[in-house]
Design an enzyme around this catalytic site. Structure first.
Site, PDB file in Angstrom:
ATOM      1  N   ASP A 392       0.999  -1.255   0.147  1.00  0.00           N
ATOM      2  CA  ASP A 392       0.267  -0.514  -0.105  1.00  0.00           C
ATOM      3  C   ASP A 392       0.969   1.584   0.192  1.00  0.00           C
ATOM      4  OD1 ASP A 392      -2.635   1.730   0.257  1.00  0.00           O
ATOM      5  OD2 ASP A 392      -1.901   1.512   2.684  1.00  0.00           O
ATOM      6  N   THR A 394      -0.258   4.945   1.600  1.00  0.00           N
ATOM      7  CA  THR A 394      -0.446   5.876   2.522  1.00  0.00           C
ATOM      8  C   THR A 394      -0.129   4.472   3.736  1.00  0.00           C
ATOM      9  OG1 THR A 394      -1.762   7.266   1.259  1.00  0.00           O
ATOM     10  CG2 THR A 394      -1.768   7.315   3.829  1.00  0.00           C
ATOM     11  N   ASP A 592      -1.131  -0.822   5.567  1.00  0.00           N
ATOM     12  CA  ASP A 592      -1.613  -0.882   7.355  1.00  0.00           C
ATOM     13  C   ASP A 592      -3.640  -0.619   7.718  1.00  0.00           C
ATOM     14  OD1 ASP A 592      -1.765   1.763   5.944  1.00  0.00           O
ATOM     15  OD2 ASP A 592      -1.253   2.783   7.171  1.00  0.00           O
TER      16      ASP A 592
END
Length: 704
Positions: A392, A394, A592
């Site tokens: 990912d 961000t 996350d």
């Protein structure tokens, strides 16, 4: 409730139990069910383990105490008494605490699917039965196998093996019960109540009572109850739990909203369109559950090995018994029994059973010291083989929090004054970009000045009076529509910042633009080095993000990432993982956010950032406490070291068997007259275990 096996999904039954093929404990198919059964199993195994441990310690002291300098066990407990104490203490350990080993072993024989429990039952049973006969009827053993008139006993081997295997089963049961925590965390995100509007009257109802097309009022700070569309009002909604992106999204009438997201600023009226299992959150829950259940446990390797090893050892023991009973010296049957038992004892699975868990245990401890939390052994095994890393953006590659990264001042205004003016006005705003500006000022210990006549324009910016001067802070269009003069130089600077990409916030004083601030989600300091190292290790890196294409392309180009996918949804992420796996790739997924949870669970190994959500962490096999990509580099090094250590341990275990089993069967007797007594067989077995443990302990010193 239907129970199934994670390794063999074709096995289904309406009650809990063990898989008849591999012996693993069956799990409920229905999401959120079986928690009480899991806890009951954990309590049962915990009770058996601790009782077995308490009973095993005195057995070990009586049997091995003579090897401890200065400890004279025989002077305290005479041998003729000690053997009965060992017998009495070992019997409940083997037959009660470890009784289910024999039950599952019998099932494996009935189903013609020999597995690890067959191996354990044969080894423990051989050591226990031989020792029990030696205590109850020692006269059947020939004199050469006596020492000081007593036959050697192997109760400590039976008790220790049983206790160690119980510990492994207990750890596995606890890990299995924790897999449901991801589901519980996801389910906990949903709103519990909603405000339904009917005939102009507003009433609070449970979310379960919502019907399609109901009108619902959502106030600031509340969660959106279900998926739907705004029919009246405007607001900024924090969708980070779904998209993973930190910037709240501006919503107007006609825009769709997603259940479990958080309304930040305005109140709005929405129409329910998807309820119950149709909502996006419910679909994510189902995806996580399906992906978790599809994982194959690491025991499959041991079961495959034991599928060949167990029948081979039993066959050799049987052949040994037959050959010695026919051709052996008098008393032939006694020699046949002792040599057959020697084969079984030297092939006892203690070293083989310890080979993997000891390395895993030490490796996991070493990983924890380095800030790497490993959820299960399978994650370590698979990480070594990873060929593709999907990450990912961000919160994984970037910090996950907007910051002021650029300042462009004009017309004699200093950067210090520019930030102070903007922060003084934005301190009265609820917008997240305003929070980033105020936070930047706080870091530099600026003193914010008092403002008056503060006004906020939705989707545009803010206005205020500062020391009698008019201040506007916001978008370029907002300033232009307000009659502010924008210089061509500042426009060029704004274009440059947007290409990087950064969100530009303009600042105007008395009708003239005096500068602009660039806000972005900064790349973490260690990300670049981590990307280079992972490339050197042979991994291909793919970035998948819900962010826009321009931002994704900029980050990918700056970091040298092999491929990127932008504006992807949670179900698209999981499809990317599935496509790569179908092509033969071994996929690791790093993320996350809640939006990453399904892909984390579906990947061969999921890697969660410790700075992320609980759901992402629970769905992943590995969690990086610091939340930095360098942790993946460490995890790769650790995985390769642990798996290399396991292979060495398995080599030790099998070499002892390859050399010891023929000798125990009497292969040297025709040429040299040498027989391997059960005592020496037990010593060899113990030495193989010591070798495995000593080798595993080397992992404590590994450099990550």
């Amino acid at each position: 409730m239907i129970y199934t096996c994670p390794m063999h999904p074709e096995i289904e039954q309406d009650h809990p139990g063990a898989c008849p093929i591999c012996g693993m404990t069956l799990e409920p198919k229905t999401i959120g069910e079986g928690d009480e059964e899991d806890q009951r199993e954990v309590r049962s195994l915990s009770r058996k383990f601790w009782i077995a441990l308490v009973l095993t310690i005195p057995v070990l002291i009586i049997a091995m105490g003579h090897a401890i300098p200065g400890l004279r066990v025989d002077a305290i407990v005479p041998k003729h008494v000690g053997k009965w104490i060992e017998f009495g203490l070992t019997t409940p350990v083997v037959l009660w605490a470890g009784g289910f080993f024999f039950t599952r072993a019998w099932q494996s024989i009935v189903n013609r699917s020999l597995n690890m429990f067959t191996l354990i039952a044969v080894g423990v049973g051989a050591a226990y039965v031989f020792s029990a006969i030696a205590v109850i009827a020692p006269g059947i053993f020939p004199e050469p196998f006596r020492r000081h008139g007593e036959v050697d006993l192997y109760f400590e081997a039976a008790a220790v093996i049983t206790t160690l295997v119980l510990l492994g089963q207990l750890i596995e049961a606890k890990a299995r019960s924790r897999t449901g925590q991801a589901i519980k965390a996801l389910l906990g995100l949903a709103a519990k109540n909603a405000h339904r509007v009917r005939d102009g009257q507003e009433e609070e109802i449970p979310v379960d009572a919502i019907q399609k097309h109901d009108l619902l009022r959502v106030r600031p700070g509340e969660k959106v109850p279900v998926d739907g569309v705004i029919v009246e009002g405007h607001s900024n909604i924090d969708e980070s739990m779904i998209t993973g992106e930190p910037m709240p999204v501006s919503k107007d009438a006609g825009d769709k909203v997603v259940g479990a997201t958080v309304n930040q600023t305005g109140s709005f009226l929405m129409r329910a369109e998807r309820i119950g299992s149709e909502t996006l959150l419910a679909q994510i829950v189902q995806m996580v559950a399906d992906a978790q259940r599809s994982r194959a446990p690491i025991q499959k390797l041991a079961d495959t090995v034991s599928g060949y090893f167990v029948p081979a050892v039993i066959s050799i023991a049987a052949i040994t018994f037959v050959v010695w009973s026919i051709m052996g010296p008098s008393p032939a049957m006694a020699y046949a029994l002792v040599n057959a038992v020697s084969v079984l004892i030297i092939a006892c699975p203690c070293a083989l059973g310890l080979a993997t868990p000891m390395s895993i245990m030490v490796g996991v401890g070493r990983a924890a010291q380095a800030g790497i939390l490993v959820k299960n052994a399978e994650a370590i095994e698979v990480t070594e083989k990873v060929t593709h890393l999907i990450t990912d953006k961000t919160g994984t590659l970037t910090a996950g929090k907007p910051e002021v990264v650029s300042r462009v001042a004009a017309d004699g205004t200093s950067e210090h004054e520019l930030l102070q003016i903007a922060a003084s006005v934005e301190a009265h705003s609820e917008h997240p970009l305003a929070g980033a500006i105020v936070e930047a000022a706080k870091k530099e210990t600026f003193e914010l000045r008092d403002v008056t006549d503060f006004q906020s324009t939705t989707g545009g910016g803010v206005f205020a009076q500062l020391d009698g001067r008019q201040v506007l802070v916001g978008k370029e269009k907002f300033l232009a529509d307000s009659g502010v003069t924008l210089s061509n130089e500042l426009r060029r600077q704004a274009d440059r910042l947007q290409e990087q990409p950064q969100t530009t916030v303009w600042v105007a004083l008395d009708g003239h633009a005096v500068g602009l601030l660039g806000i972005a989600d900064p790349i973490k300091p260690t990300t670049r080095e981590a990307i280079r190292t992972l490339h050197d290790m042979g991994l291909k890196i793919i970035m998948c993000t819900g962010d826009n294409r321009r931002t994704a392309e900029s980050v990918a180009r700056e970091l040298g990432i092999d491929e990127f996918r932008a504006e992807v949804t949670p179900d698209e992420k999981i499809e990317i993982v599935k496509r790569l796996k179908a092509s033969g790739a071994i996929v690791a997924m790093a993320g996350d956010g809640i939006n990453d949870a399904p892909a984390l669970a579906a990947a061969d190994v999921g890697i969660a950032m410790g700075t992320g959500t609980d759901v992402a962490i629970e769905s992943a096999g590995i969690t990086l406490v610091k939340g930095e990509l360098m942790g993946i580099v460490k995890a790769m090094h650790l995985s390769r070291a642990v798996m290399r250590n396991i292979r060495q341990n398995l080599f030790f275990a099998f070499v002892y068997n390859a050399v010891g089993v023929p000798i125990a069967a009497g292969a040297l007797y025709p040429l040299f007259g040498i027989l391997l007594s059960p005592m020496i067989a037990g010593a060899a077995m113990s030495f193989s275990s010591v070798s495995v443990i000593a080798n595993a302990l080397r992992l404590r010193r590994i450099e990550l």
